[in-house]
Design a protein around this motif. Structure first.
Motif, PDB file in Angstrom:
ATOM      1  N   ARG A  11     -47.190 -31.672  35.785  1.00 32.50           N
ATOM      2  CA  ARG A  11     -47.848 -32.738  36.508  1.00 32.50           C
ATOM      3  C   ARG A  11     -48.568 -33.668  35.529  1.00 32.50           C
ATOM      4  O   ARG A  11     -48.545 -34.875  35.677  1.00 32.50           O
ATOM      5  N   TYR A  39     -43.561 -34.268  37.588  1.00 30.78           N
ATOM      6  CA  TYR A  39     -43.912 -33.663  38.870  1.00 30.78           C
ATOM      7  C   TYR A  39     -44.966 -34.539  39.522  1.00 30.78           C
ATOM      8  O   TYR A  39     -46.045 -34.112  39.858  1.00 30.78           O
ATOM      9  N   ARG A  40     -44.644 -35.817  39.609  1.00 26.54           N
ATOM     10  CA  ARG A  40     -45.644 -36.769  40.099  1.00 26.54           C
ATOM     11  C   ARG A  40     -45.789 -36.667  41.590  1.00 26.54           C
ATOM     12  O   ARG A  40     -44.818 -36.695  42.313  1.00 26.54           O
ATOM     13  N   GLU A  41     -47.046 -36.578  42.020  1.00 25.29           N
ATOM     14  CA  GLU A  41     -47.247 -36.607  43.458  1.00 25.29           C
ATOM     15  C   GLU A  41     -48.068 -37.806  43.881  1.00 25.29           C
ATOM     16  O   GLU A  41     -48.274 -38.010  45.080  1.00 25.29           O
ATOM     17  N   LYS A  67     -46.333 -25.793  36.778  1.00 25.74           N
ATOM     18  CA  LYS A  67     -46.327 -26.981  37.618  1.00 25.74           C
ATOM     19  C   LYS A  67     -47.449 -27.936  37.203  1.00 25.74           C
ATOM     20  O   LYS A  67     -47.257 -29.150  37.101  1.00 25.74           O
TER      21      LYS A  67
END
Lengths: 358, 309
Positions: free
Chosen positions: A352, A3-5, A348
């Protein structure tokens, strides 16, 4: 890792303030919508649509309404069932008395009248809060139950207070089969969820949250409590009223005041608490939980009874169901008082940082 | 005039029963800040237990005397309510300390559901009778004053005496005993009470026990009047306006509020009902309480609400 942002840089305010700032979320929402509109109709059976999906959609809509009031504005309400019934019966009156009005407008008018009634019963919120208010809103429930049972005008003088609608049509298309009903409700839900999400991100939504967190402090910094509280009551009951109209028109077809009893109000409140207060997604999760749980229990309990070698009677199943329901609610409140939405946000966060937990 | 007095008396009697249920709310709210939605379920549970024990105990022990059987059933039901109170404190409330009011309210709703299901699973879901030997035939009094006199149900009078006795007992308990003082201290300020060595959890168990006993008495009286069935649980919903009228934290408020609501309900039903189609007693109490709240948000005897940031 999943869940890379990082790397997703925002270069405009517009991009920074959008509803789903992370690419994965946008993709996921797109996929979910596509699945809901295309995949589900292809795969699910009539029973599935009728017993689970349509009630889920409508109750999720109602839960969004309750969440606006309870979760975002902090005004506990036990009168949601009443606002649903006002929506349903008002829409029915429009339907019977003004035959030419299109269906969508009929439903929205139901919501409009529910909003008016919501404002009326929201007036006590200006003086009392918390538990007192919860009891005060019960008044709405009892007055509406009584009015639709006893005042003939509302039900077009039907004796038992039960009314029915048929031959629903929109733009020349009929809304008869479960599939059509499903798509109709789904469209309503998606539009309203989007509107609600945007509303709670707007100035009005921030005022509501300020009132929720500390109303005296909010008043000191220049938020008008009356305007904020009554607008929350109005918007919330509008959404609930539309959901009520849908519940009557689309899900039930013919209904009586008992369809919107005080139990319905409790059920809606459960959805909000279990799903997560102050979260639009929480409304969906809570509605799913509350709709699916009784069905699962209904199927599972006789099987478990057989395993242990005990024959459970129908009444026994009903009682056990109520017990498990109550126990689960308590368990939920103890283990995760912030609801399913919080669980999701924790998941989440874990995704992450995976595989390094810090 | 005689009819008016009869209505008034009937209202007072119903109101007293509301007061009993409301008392349960107030006790728990005072001592733990929990708005106990399960009070109605507790009334039903207690009444069911009592009704069934009154059937089972004579069968098992071979007792013929109705009074002894009833007393034994009452004690047994009381013990059951103690266990319920202890379980509620240990399994639920202990884990929910310091949560918001809404969460606690929901928890008691959950408890209410659970008790409803449990009670009917154990004790059966038919309609039962509690027969504590109250005289059924009405008495006519004041015949010299009004034509036809005023009709009074003897069982109502007995119920009133029992309720008044219970309230007096509770007052004594709260004012004179050490535990009562501890209870009032906890009601005043949790932290301060804890800091001088009052065990909070034990106090809460006691409060829930007392509320259980109040529920048992209320259930017994309602049950002997109207029979024990599921609709008894909804009595709590009728008693809620009493609590907000009287103030959530006031014992006298619960009693006087109950009487006002009872009388208002009956008078409105009789004199106002025919004009609007009847059945208004359900919501009349709520609207009365609501209008009242607009002028005095803390209720008749509630503590003044002071807003601080």
């Amino acid at each position: 890792m999943f869940y890379r942002e990082n790397g997703q840089f925002k270069t405009t305010y517009r991009a920074d303030l959008q509803i789903f700032p992370i690419l994965q979320d946008r993709i996921a929402i797109g996929l979910i919508l596509a699945a809901a509109f295309v995949l589900v109709p292809m795969l699910s059976s009539e029973y599935m649509l009728k017993a689970i999906l349509i009630p889920f959609l409508i109750l999720a809509l109602a839960a969004i309404g309750v969440n606006i009031l309870v979760g975002y504005c902090g005004q506990i309400s036990l009168g949601s069932g009443a606002f649903m019934s006002v929506g349903a019966y008002a829409a029915y009156n429009v339907y019977v008395r003004l035959p030419g009005v299109p269906l969508v407008l009929t439903l929205l008018l139901g919501g409009f009248f529910a909003a008016l009634v919501g404002i009326l019963f929201g007036i006590p919120s200006l003086r009392v809060r918390g538990l007192y208010l919860a009891v005060a809103t019960l008044a709405a429930q009892f007055v509406c139950d009584w009015a639709f049972l006893r005042i003939g005008w509302f039900t077009n003088n039907s004796t038992s207070g039960s009314v029915s609608v048929s031959n629903l049509q929109m733009f020349g298309l009929t809304i008869e089969t479960p599939l059509q009903k499903y798509l109709f409700c789904l469209t309503f839900l998606v539009v309203f969820a989007l509107l609600a999400k945007n509303l709670v991100r707007s100035a009005v939504g921030r005022e509501w949250m300020a009132i929720r967190d500390m109303d005296v402090a909010a008043a000191v910094i220049g938020i008008r409590p009356m305007y904020a509280k009554l607008s929350a009551f109005a918007v919330s009951s509008f959404v609930i009223g539309v959901a009520g109209a849908l519940w009557g028109f689309v899900n039930l077809g013919s209904w009586e005041p008992a369809a919107f009893s005080v139990d319905r109000s409790f059920q809606l409140l459960f959805m909000v608490i279990i799903g997560g207060m102050g979260s639009i997604m929480g409304s969906f999760l809570g509605a799913a939980f509350i709709v699916v749980l009784p069905i699962v229990l209904n199927l599972a309990l006789p099987l478990i009874g057989q395993l242990v070698g005990v024959e459970i009677s129908t009444a026994g199943i009903e009682h056990t169901q109520v017990m498990i329901f109550g126990a689960l609610i308590v368990w939920f409140l103890i283990v995760e008082p912030h609801g399913l939405a919080k669980l999701w946000s924790m998941a989440k966060q874990k995704l992450r940082t995976w595989p390094f937990p810090h | 005039m005689g009819f008016f007095l009869e209505t008034l008396l009937g209202g007072l009697m119903t109101g007293m029963l509301y007061s009993l249920v409301a008392l349960g709310f107030v006790l728990i709210f005072k001592a733990s800040g929990v708005f106990n939605f399960a009070q109605g379920a507790m009334v039903l549970f207690a009444a069911l237990a009592m009704a069934r024990f009154a059937e089972w105990i004579p069968l098992k022990l071979g007792i013929d005397n109705k009074i002894i059987a009833n007393v034994l059933a009452f004690i047994a039901a009381g013990v059951v309510m103690f266990i319920v109170a202890w379980l509620i404190e240990n399994l639920v409330l202990r884990h929910l300390v310091n949560q918001e009011g809404a969460t606690l309210l929901m928890a008691t709703l959950g408890i209410a559901y659970f008790l409803d299901g449990l009670g009917q699973t154990i004790f059966g879901s038919d309609s039962y009778k509690i027969d504590i030997g109250m005289p059924k035939e009405p008495a006519i009094v004041l015949e010299s004053l009004f034509q036809g006199g005023v009709m009074i149900n003897k069982e109502d009078v007995i119920a009133a005496v029992i309720a008044a006795g219970l309230v007096a007992l509770l007052t004594l308990f709260f004012q004179k005993t050490k535990t009562g003082r501890a209870l009032r201290a906890v009601a005043d300020d949790h932290q301060a009470a804890q800091s001088i060595g009052i065990p909070l959890s034990r106090i809460w168990v006691i409060v829930w026990c007392v509320a259980g006993v109040v529920a048992l008495v209320a259930g017994m009286i309602w049950g002997s009047k109207l029979g024990v069935q599921f609709s008894l649980a909804t009595v709590a919903l009728r008693a809620l306006p009493v609590v907000i009228l009287g103030g959530l934290t006031s014992v006298p408020g619960a009693i006087i509020g109950g009487l006002i609501i009872g009388v208002g309900e009956k008078l409105s039903e009789v004199y106002l009902g025919p004009f609007v189609g009847g059945g208004i007693e359900i919501w009349f109490a709520y609207v009365l309480a609501l209008v009242f709240l607009l002028f005095r948000p803390q209720g008749l005897f509630g503590e003044k609400i002071i807003d601080r940031v």
